[in-house]
Design an enzyme around this catalytic site. Structure first.
Site, PDB file in Angstrom:
ATOM      1  CG  ASN A  81      68.268  56.064  23.474  1.00  0.00           C
ATOM      2  OD1 ASN A  81      67.421  56.816  23.033  1.00  0.00           O
ATOM      3  ND2 ASN A  81      68.619  56.071  24.753  1.00  0.00           N
ATOM      4  CD  GLU A  82      70.586  54.346  18.956  1.00  0.00           C
ATOM      5  OE1 GLU A  82      69.923  55.189  18.323  1.00  0.00           O
ATOM      6  OE2 GLU A  82      71.109  54.570  20.065  1.00  0.00           O
ATOM      7  CB  THR A  83      69.223  46.618  20.042  1.00  0.00           C
ATOM      8  OG1 THR A  83      68.587  46.892  21.302  1.00  0.00           O
ATOM      9  CG2 THR A  83      69.729  45.180  20.044  1.00  0.00           C
TER      10      THR A  83
END
Length: 297
Positions: A46-48
């Protein structure tokens, strides 16, 4: 062709495979925005988060979904700071400041036994009423309007990232939810790029006050965020704004991720400050593995 090392941490849990996965890239100053986006797309979480040097704070963090950059992300912040702390890159500092797209935010570290907790301050809360079709909104997550709790308002909320807060009557409704995210933009007429955050005051664990799920905007390239820090923080501000207008502060635990086998917990603390609020979340993280990402450059 180049290669970048990405470190996988799970946030809001001390158990690998639970909580919310985030990719962390340390020493990212030489990476262009295009390359950061490519890395986030290949990682697929979902996020890096990318850790950079800052002229105004201890570190600068930039957050990318597989589809676009976002201004603030709670679980990726927890992951990156846990990584920096456990790798000895922050020394003995008990507090630092991080530079984000929403401004400079303070972070405090707390050692409890073998666990490192991180407390993150969020941006000032903002709310906008939802004026769309409630039946269509419920249908977009495979519910009916009867599943929603009419005693509380449906509103867009932000402490750095916009999400639609949807009060749900019963805990059992959460296992029935199936997001049709392609429908979200036409339902969210005021803010088509917002995510959806259904929540309830019925919980699985007696120590938790709220249960939640979080369905991603279709523009982000993902479907569901297992355990969300920014949305948990804004729920604390929602509580003081709409549920208990007399309280000066509130502290509670949000449980999330159970329906997809990634259960985790977020501690939320919100205090009124004049016309605003001090919104903070607390959690831990755990290292999972290293990944090597091949770049098409």
């Amino acid at each position: 062709m180049g290669e970048v090392k990405v470190y996988h941490y799970d946030a809001f849990s001390a158990v690998p495979g639970k909580g919310n996965p985030a990719g962390v890239v340390f020493d990212a100053d030489e990476l262009s925005e295009m390359v950061m986006q490519q890395i986030a797309h290949q990682v697929g979480f979902n996020e890096t988060v990318f850790v950079l040097n800052s002229k105004t704070a201890d570190v600068r963090l930039r957050y990318f979904t597989p589809g676009h950059e976002i201004n603030l992300c709670g679980h990726a912040t927890m992951a990156s700071l846990y990584g920096l702390k456990t790798r000895g890159l922050l020394g003995n500092q008990e507090s630092i400041a991080i530079e984000t797209n929403v401004g400079i935010l303070p972070i405090r570290f707390e050692q409890v036994g073998d666990t490192i907790n991180m407390e993150m301050k969020q941006d000032q809360p903002q709310f906008v009423p939802f004026r769309g079709d409630i039946g269509q909104l419920a249908s977009s997550i495979n519910l009916t309007s009867d599943d929603l709790d009419p005693s509380m308002p449906i509103v867009y909320g932000s402490t750095g990232t916009w999400t639609l807060l949807i009060p749900i009557r019963k805990l059992g409704s959460f296992s029935m939810m199936k997001p049709d995210s392609a429908k979200f933009p036409e339902v969210l007429v005021e803010n088509p790029k917002a995510s959806l955050h259904p929540f309830s005051f019925e919980t699985r664990d007696t120590e938790a006050m709220m249960h939640a799920r979080h369905f991603s905007s279709p523009y982000s390239g993902t479907t569901e965020d297992p355990v969300t820090g920014t949305a948990s923080g804004v729920m604390g501000a929602y509580y003081l704004t709409y549920v208990n207008r007399e309280a000066e502060q509130v502290k509670f635990v949000v449980e999330q991720g159970h329906e997809i086998g990634r259960d985790g917990k977020v501690e939320v603390s919100v205090t009124r400050q004049g016309q605003g609020m001090d919104v903070r979340i607390k959690g831990t993280a755990v290292f999972v593995r290293e990944m090597n990402i091949e770049l098409d450059i």
